[in-house]
Write an enzyme that holds these catalytic residues in place. Structure first.
Site, PDB file in Angstrom:
ATOM      1  N   LYS A  38       0.876  -1.177   0.000  1.00  0.00           N
ATOM      2  CA  LYS A  38       0.000   0.000   0.000  1.00  0.00           C
ATOM      3  C   LYS A  38       0.910   1.223   0.000  1.00  0.00           C
ATOM      4  O   LYS A  38       1.558   1.526   0.991  1.00  0.00           O
ATOM      5  CB  LYS A  38      -0.919   0.004   1.220  1.00  0.00           C
ATOM      6  CG  LYS A  38      -1.914   1.145   1.227  1.00  0.00           C
ATOM      7  CD  LYS A  38      -2.841   1.033   2.434  1.00  0.00           C
ATOM      8  CE  LYS A  38      -3.857   2.136   2.483  1.00  0.00           C
ATOM      9  NZ  LYS A  38      -4.690   2.026   3.704  1.00  0.00           N
ATOM     10  N   ARG A  48     -10.238  10.515  -0.332  1.00  0.00           N
ATOM     11  CA  ARG A  48     -10.053  11.307   0.890  1.00  0.00           C
ATOM     12  C   ARG A  48     -10.892  12.571   0.860  1.00  0.00           C
ATOM     13  O   ARG A  48     -11.434  12.990   1.879  1.00  0.00           O
ATOM     14  CB  ARG A  48      -8.575  11.624   1.077  1.00  0.00           C
ATOM     15  CG  ARG A  48      -7.762  10.400   1.450  1.00  0.00           C
ATOM     16  CD  ARG A  48      -6.315  10.714   1.690  1.00  0.00           C
ATOM     17  NE  ARG A  48      -5.593   9.496   2.011  1.00  0.00           N
ATOM     18  CZ  ARG A  48      -4.313   9.320   1.776  1.00  0.00           C
ATOM     19  NH1 ARG A  48      -3.601  10.281   1.222  1.00  0.00           N
ATOM     20  NH2 ARG A  48      -3.729   8.186   2.101  1.00  0.00           N
ATOM     21  N   LYS A  60       0.522  10.079   5.807  1.00  0.00           N
ATOM     22  CA  LYS A  60       0.522   8.622   5.930  1.00  0.00           C
ATOM     23  C   LYS A  60       1.817   7.997   5.404  1.00  0.00           C
ATOM     24  O   LYS A  60       1.949   6.785   5.381  1.00  0.00           O
ATOM     25  CB  LYS A  60      -0.704   8.047   5.230  1.00  0.00           C
ATOM     26  CG  LYS A  60      -1.990   8.517   5.903  1.00  0.00           C
ATOM     27  CD  LYS A  60      -3.212   7.893   5.305  1.00  0.00           C
ATOM     28  CE  LYS A  60      -4.437   8.387   6.064  1.00  0.00           C
ATOM     29  NZ  LYS A  60      -5.639   7.675   5.700  1.00  0.00           N
ATOM     30  N   GLU A  76       7.653  -7.381   2.430  1.00  0.00           N
ATOM     31  CA  GLU A  76       6.356  -7.411   3.111  1.00  0.00           C
ATOM     32  C   GLU A  76       5.528  -8.618   2.676  1.00  0.00           C
ATOM     33  O   GLU A  76       4.820  -9.216   3.492  1.00  0.00           O
ATOM     34  CB  GLU A  76       5.593  -6.115   2.868  1.00  0.00           C
ATOM     35  CG  GLU A  76       6.235  -4.893   3.501  1.00  0.00           C
ATOM     36  CD  GLU A  76       6.342  -4.970   5.020  1.00  0.00           C
ATOM     37  OE1 GLU A  76       5.477  -5.608   5.663  1.00  0.00           O
ATOM     38  OE2 GLU A  76       7.304  -4.400   5.571  1.00  0.00           O
ATOM     39  N   LYS A  91      -1.829  -1.590  -3.868  1.00  0.00           N
ATOM     40  CA  LYS A  91      -2.715  -0.427  -3.897  1.00  0.00           C
ATOM     41  C   LYS A  91      -1.876   0.838  -3.932  1.00  0.00           C
ATOM     42  O   LYS A  91      -1.052   1.021  -3.056  1.00  0.00           O
ATOM     43  CB  LYS A  91      -3.604  -0.443  -2.653  1.00  0.00           C
ATOM     44  CG  LYS A  91      -4.588   0.703  -2.579  1.00  0.00           C
ATOM     45  CD  LYS A  91      -5.437   0.612  -1.325  1.00  0.00           C
ATOM     46  CE  LYS A  91      -6.422   1.763  -1.289  1.00  0.00           C
ATOM     47  NZ  LYS A  91      -7.189   1.791  -0.054  1.00  0.00           N
ATOM     48  N   SER A 117      -9.517   5.373  -6.318  1.00  0.00           N
ATOM     49  CA  SER A 117     -10.359   6.505  -6.715  1.00  0.00           C
ATOM     50  C   SER A 117      -9.682   7.464  -7.688  1.00  0.00           C
ATOM     51  O   SER A 117     -10.326   7.969  -8.608  1.00  0.00           O
ATOM     52  CB  SER A 117     -10.819   7.267  -5.478  1.00  0.00           C
ATOM     53  OG  SER A 117      -9.718   7.779  -4.747  1.00  0.00           O
ATOM     54  N   TYR A 156     -13.818   0.517  -8.858  1.00  0.00           N
ATOM     55  CA  TYR A 156     -15.114   1.204  -8.824  1.00  0.00           C
ATOM     56  C   TYR A 156     -15.908   0.896 -10.091  1.00  0.00           C
ATOM     57  O   TYR A 156     -17.111   1.129 -10.134  1.00  0.00           O
ATOM     58  CB  TYR A 156     -14.909   2.720  -8.707  1.00  0.00           C
ATOM     59  CG  TYR A 156     -14.299   3.124  -7.383  1.00  0.00           C
ATOM     60  CD1 TYR A 156     -15.090   3.294  -6.253  1.00  0.00           C
ATOM     61  CD2 TYR A 156     -12.930   3.338  -7.261  1.00  0.00           C
ATOM     62  CE1 TYR A 156     -14.541   3.665  -5.043  1.00  0.00           C
ATOM     63  CE2 TYR A 156     -12.366   3.714  -6.050  1.00  0.00           C
ATOM     64  CZ  TYR A 156     -13.171   3.870  -4.948  1.00  0.00           C
ATOM     65  OH  TYR A 156     -12.620   4.240  -3.747  1.00  0.00           O
TER      66      TYR A 156
END
Length: 171
Positions: A38, A48, A60, A76, A91, A117, A156
């Site tokens: 991510k 957001r 972040k 990871e 992502k 998004s 989406y």
């Protein structure tokens, strides 16, 4: 109940804690979709904005992965698999097709791509301007994820793409 749990916080040891808790309560068939890669990405902006969920302070980047570091995803992924992840996610997806491919080559677990998004919004905006044909560009985008190695695509556009593929006899 849930068929899949997808912890988005990416904290070290989170997958193992969830796997242990699920298994100890008899939920051995509940899968874990790990947010393995991510990235600290500008592509999350529209989401957001819609939720007014920008960080109140800082950013972040302290826990999301550095977009310039492609090797961290492999580290990871190995840790998440060892802790009991059933699927690994990248992502956002489109800017990280190379990471999807690297994970696919390095792991036997299913790889998920999250078409976020910002990626969706860019396509929608270009379609609204008349620059792109929506159906063609969406199906090409989803094909890119698949070609890169994604077994699962979160988008989406899911309902619309399914309709287009059904109309075209693709499934």
């Amino acid at each position: 109940g849930a068929d899949i749990v997808a912890p988005s916080d990416m904290q070290d040891g989170r997958v193992k804690a969830i796997r242990d808790a699920l298994d100890s309560e008899g939920f051995t068939n509940v899968s874990i979709l790990s947010y393995t890669a991510k990235y600290a990405s500008a592509y999350y902006g529209p989401f957001r904005d819609a939720l007014d969920s920008h960080p109140g302070f800082g950013d972040k980047k302290t826990y999301q992965q550095d977009p310039a570091n492609g090797r961290e995803a492999l580290i990871e992924a190995a840790l998440d698999a060892e802790e009991g992840a059933d699927m690994l996610m990248v992502k956002p997806g489109m800017p990280y097709l190379d990471i999807i491919r690297r994970l696919k080559d390095a792991s036997d677990l299913p790889i998920a791509a999250y078409h976020v998004s910002g990626e969706y919004s860019m396509l929608k905006a270009a379609v609204e301007k008349g620059w792109l044909e929506e159906k063609d560009v969406v199906l090409e985008t989803l094909t890119c994820f698949k070609r890169a190695g994604a077994d699962i695509i979160l988008t989406y556009y899911a309902k619309q793409a399914a309709q287009w593929m059904k109309e075209d006899g693709l499934y």
